[in-house]
Write a protein that holds these residues in place. Sequence first.
Motif, mmCIF file in Angstrom:
data_model
loop_
_atom_site.group_PDB
_atom_site.id
_atom_site.type_symbol
_atom_site.label_atom_id
_atom_site.label_comp_id
_atom_site.label_asym_id
_atom_site.label_seq_id
_atom_site.Cartn_x
_atom_site.Cartn_y
_atom_site.Cartn_z
ATOM 1 N N SER A 105 -7.080 -0.168 21.760
ATOM 2 C CA SER A 105 -7.552 -1.179 20.813
ATOM 3 C C SER A 105 -7.878 -0.553 19.463
ATOM 4 C CB SER A 105 -8.780 -1.889 21.354
ATOM 5 O OG SER A 105 -9.912 -1.050 21.277
ATOM 6 N N ALA A 106 -7.918 0.778 19.431
ATOM 7 C CA ALA A 106 -8.250 1.501 18.190
ATOM 8 C C ALA A 106 -9.566 0.961 17.641
ATOM 9 C CB ALA A 106 -7.110 1.415 17.190
ATOM 10 N N ASP B 61 -14.482 -4.247 19.708
ATOM 11 C CA ASP B 61 -15.324 -5.453 19.798
ATOM 12 C C ASP B 61 -14.567 -6.616 20.421
ATOM 13 O OD1 ASP B 61 -13.736 -5.277 17.488
ATOM 14 O OD2 ASP B 61 -14.949 -6.764 16.423
ATOM 15 N N VAL B 62 -13.291 -6.724 20.102
ATOM 16 C CA VAL B 62 -12.510 -7.828 20.671
ATOM 17 C C VAL B 62 -12.367 -7.638 22.189
ATOM 18 C CG1 VAL B 62 -10.266 -9.011 20.639
ATOM 19 C CG2 VAL B 62 -11.269 -8.174 18.499
ATOM 20 N N VAL B 63 -12.141 -6.394 22.618
ATOM 21 C CA VAL B 63 -12.035 -6.122 24.061
ATOM 22 C C VAL B 63 -13.381 -6.389 24.746
ATOM 23 C CG1 VAL B 63 -11.594 -4.358 25.812
ATOM 24 C CG2 VAL B 63 -10.217 -4.399 23.721
ATOM 25 N N ARG C 298 -6.091 -5.245 19.368
ATOM 26 C CA ARG C 298 -5.862 -4.656 18.044
ATOM 27 C C ARG C 298 -4.975 -5.568 17.195
ATOM 28 N NH1 ARG C 298 -3.224 1.368 16.868
ATOM 29 N NH2 ARG C 298 -3.182 1.183 14.600
ATOM 30 N N ALA C 299 -3.898 -6.061 17.814
ATOM 31 C CA ALA C 299 -2.974 -6.946 17.105
ATOM 32 C C ALA C 299 -3.703 -8.183 16.587
ATOM 33 C CB ALA C 299 -1.830 -7.349 18.030
ATOM 34 N N MET C 300 -4.557 -8.761 17.438
ATOM 35 C CA MET C 300 -5.318 -9.948 17.029
ATOM 36 C C MET C 300 -6.215 -9.644 15.839
ATOM 37 S SD MET C 300 -6.484 -11.334 20.801
ATOM 38 C CE MET C 300 -7.772 -12.410 20.132
#
Lengths: 254, 254
Positions: free
Chosen positions: B50-51, B55-57, B23-25
Motif C-alpha cells: 500500500s506504500a 490508512d486505507v488498508v 494505494r491505487a484508490m
Amino acid sequence: MLNNIRIVLVETTHSGNIGSAARAMKTMGLSRLYLAAPKCSPDQQALALSAGAEDVVKNARLTENLDQAIADCSLVIGTSARLRHLQNSLIEPRQCAAEALRHAGGGEEVAIIFGRERIGLLNEELMKCRYHLTIPANPDYSSLNLAMAVQLISYELRMAWLQTQQEQDKVMPVSAIGDTGNKPPLYPTAQQLEHFFSHTEQCYRQLGFIQNQGVMPKLRRLYQRARLETNELNILQGMLTAVEKYRIANKDNS
Amino acid sequence: MLNNIRIVLVETTHSGNIGSAARAMKTMGLSRLYLAAPKCSPDQQALALSAGAEDVVKNARLTENLDQAIADCSLVIGTSARLRHLQNSLIEPRQCAAEALRHAGGGEEVAIIFGRERIGLLNEELMKCRYHLTIPANPDYSSLNLAMAVQLISYELRMAWLQTQQEQDKVMPVSAIGDTGNKPPLYPTAQQLEHFFSHTEQCYRQLGFIQNQGVMPKLRRLYQRARLETNELNILQGMLTAVEKYRIANKDNS
C-alpha cells in the motif's frame, strides 16, 4: 496505429515493474517497450509479473541511454510531476493520448517516457520532451506505482484508438478518400533536434553570446513548445550555417 | 462526493492486491475500501504494497459476505467480462464514473465491486448489480491485474469528479477569485516583434542566407505559433546582436 507508439522506461530499478508495465501495456494493445539504461535486467521476476505478456518483455529493446531510445521519434512526451516551470507544456493523460494517436496515425514514431521509480525524469531529460504528461492525482498522495502509471496511459491510448476506429467505421464514401491536397507537416526526429541544439550552443558560445547555462534551456523550451517542423528546422539550421561560414571566412582576422 | 463511493473487493486471495488496490484508490482520492469475505487478511504484505496508503488498508471494512458490504448502497456496479447475456447493462469505465458521481453527488451511497482474481464475480453476484462494468481491453489479452483495474476505475472517478469541480468553479463570483501566485509570462508587443523580424531579415540578408521572399513568412509563422514570450525574444535578439557585432568587428576583412 498503436504500433507506432513506444513506452520508454528510464533507469528502472525493480524488474517486477518492467513485468507489470509489460502486462499493463499488452492489456491495452501496446507492445513496444524500450528500456533505457535499466538498473535491473528483464529477469525471471519480470517474466513472472508480466503474466501472459512475456512477449512484450522478451521483445523489449535495451538502449544505453534515453537518446538512443527516442532517436527516431518525432513526438516525445515525458511524464512528470506538476512542476510550475513546465506549466505551458503540461498535458493530462486524455489529451496526451489524443495527441499521440494523431501523430502515430500520420505514420510518425511517438515515445512516451516514464522516469525512475523514486525521482522520475531529470530536468535535462524533460527538456527533450515536447509535452510533459502529468496524472491528475490526489495532491495529498500522488505516489502512483510506475506500472500503474503505464496502465493509465495505455488505457487512455486504447480509448483514443477505439474512438478513431469507431469514426472510421462510420465510413466515408471511397471517392472521398484520397489526397486532400492538405499535407500534414513533417517533424524532425529527437536526434535531429539534439543536433540543432548542440550546433546552436557551439556557434553562440564561439560568438561569446552564450556564457552560462541559462540560454539553452530557454531555447529548448521555446522550440519544443512551438513543435518545430522539419522545414522550419532547415531554415534555422541554414541561418546557423550562414553565421558559421562567415566566421570561418573571417577567422584569421578576429 | 468521492466519499460516497466505496470499492468492494470480493474474496480476494492475495493480500498484496489489497495493498496495491488501496494505494491505487488513494492516489485518486478514494478512501473507502470494503473487503467482502476475503481469502487472505490485510497483513504485512498488504501494508507494504500500500506504500503510503496504510490508512486505507487499516480502515478497510471486513464483511462476511457481499450483501453486507453493499447493504446501504443505492447504486451497485459490478465488474465483469463482456458477457453477452449482460449486454443491456454493460457500461465502460468512463460512463461508470459519470453515473457513480451523479448518484454520489445526490448523497447516495455507491458501491463498485471487483471480483476474485481468477474467476471474477459469480452470476448471482452480478445479478445484484445495476450496471456491469467492463474495461475495453485488448481482446487477445484482457487479463488486467485486480489492482490495475481498481486503478483505472478510480482514475475515471477522479476525472469525473474533477470535471464537476471545474463546473462549480465556473459559477464562482469574481470576488472569490484571488491571486494564484502563478505569474503569467510577459509577451512582446506587435511592434517589438516587428522590430525583431526586420532585424533578423536585415542580418541574414547581409550574411547572404536570405535571398528571396520565402524565409521570413516561415519564421513569422513559427514564432507566432509559439507565442514568443518577452524573455525568449530577448534571447533571440541577443543572438542576433552577437552576430551583428561579430560582423562589424570583421567588416573590413570580409
